[in-house]
Scaffold this active site. Structure first.
Site, PDB file in Angstrom:
ATOM      1  N   SER A 147      -8.071   0.093  -1.095  1.00  0.00           N
ATOM      2  CA  SER A 147      -6.921   0.851  -0.618  1.00  0.00           C
ATOM      3  C   SER A 147      -5.954   0.998  -1.777  1.00  0.00           C
ATOM      4  CB  SER A 147      -6.220   0.095   0.525  1.00  0.00           C
ATOM      5  OG  SER A 147      -4.944   0.622   0.807  1.00  0.00           O
ATOM      6  N   TYR A 160      -2.217  -7.178   5.128  1.00  0.00           N
ATOM      7  CA  TYR A 160      -3.090  -6.073   4.719  1.00  0.00           C
ATOM      8  C   TYR A 160      -3.192  -5.989   3.205  1.00  0.00           C
ATOM      9  CZ  TYR A 160      -4.897  -1.335   4.169  1.00  0.00           C
ATOM     10  OH  TYR A 160      -5.654  -0.237   3.803  1.00  0.00           O
TER      11      TYR A 160
END
Length: 286
Positions: A147, A160
């Protein structure tokens, strides 16, 4: 320069977390654009059935319900694919979760679930599929979904961000290990920017502590998603760069490459992440 069709055309692909979002976009792209047989693997069996049934020609999509946290179940998937469909040419480890809230407010169960899915889900996939991919004749490919979060720090999304930093580190080490054993497996890390999905709306929040702060961060990320690209656009970019042999695959070069450069500059300059003063420190100084 090799085309996507030359590199990936035909063959078997397995995509985890492909019941929605980027995974669903990749499943459609691989099946409809590249003619691959795609195993649509997702914890939501109904979503896997829906996506698999929509992938063009009959039999092009194969649904499989699996929880990537369950190493035995993922190993069963790998054995089943090999026995029923054949060698895997492309494995995409995509399943992932988000979490909002201050670290100290985050429920233990939600933290553990995020770590299990985002980090351990990559490990279970690698451990189940990679030995056969290494042993098989012909080139195969592994794409691991990191990501933009793997190269930045974001308050109220620490779980996250931490998990995606770990995933990027794992993928970089894995690339080196494949080189050490001389296997014909291409390993790449995918760093998407903002892509349309339900990852923020379905993300965990907090039950106690500063609930409002967690929900404000959720709303901020949902606003970012208003400028997101579609899963189909992301899939096209991802597979184009994969065909060209890129290791760091980015969906929005201007956004993601800037984040990577800023991270490198911050580390080289030994600068703390901004904002470096918390609201507590600000209050204490008054």
């Amino acid at each position: 320069m090799a085309t996507q069709q030359e590199v990936f055309g035909g063959g078997i692909a397995v995509v985890t977390g492909s019941g929605s979002g980027i995974g669903e976009g990749l499943a459609h792209h691989l099946a409809e654009r590249l003619g691959m047989t795609v195993v649509v693997a997702d914890i939501d069996g109904a979503a896997a059935e829906r996506v698999a049934g929509a992938l063009g020609a009959p039999g092009r999509g194969v649904p499989y319900q699996v929880d990537v946290r369950d190493a035995d179940r993922v190993a069963e998937l790998a054995r089943w694919v090999r026995a029923e469909l054949g060698p895997v040419r492309l494995l995409v480890l995509n399943a992932g979760l988000e979490q909002f809230g201050y670290v100290w407010d985050t429920p233990v169960a939600q933290w553990e679930r995020l770590v299990d899915v985002n980090i351990n889900g990559v490990f279970t996939g690698v451990r189940a599929f990679l030995p056969s991919m290494i042993a098989d004749e012909g080139r195969s490919h592994l794409l691991v979904m990191a990501s933009i979060g793997s190269v930045v720090s974001v308050p109220l999304q620490a779980g996250y961000v931490m998990s995606k930093h770990a995933v990027l580190g794992l993928t970089e080490c894995l690339h080196q290990e494949i080189g050490l054993v001389g296997a014909d497996v291409s390993v790449a890390a995918v760093l998407p920017g903002a892509v349309e999905s339900n990852i923020f709306s379905s993300a965990g929040g907090v039950e106690e502590g500063d609930v409002d702060a967690a929900e404000r961060q959720r709303r901020a990320m949902l606003a970012v998603h208003e400028r997101a690209i579609t899963p189909a656009e992301a899939a096209e970019t991802i597979m184009q760069q994969a065909a060209q042999g890129e290791f760091y695959i980015v969906t929005q070069p201007e956004m993601v490459l800037k984040a990577m450069a800023d991270r490198a500059t911050q580390l080289a300059g030994r600068r703390p992440p901004a904002p470096f003063r918390s609201r507590f420190a600000a209050n204490a100084s008054r």
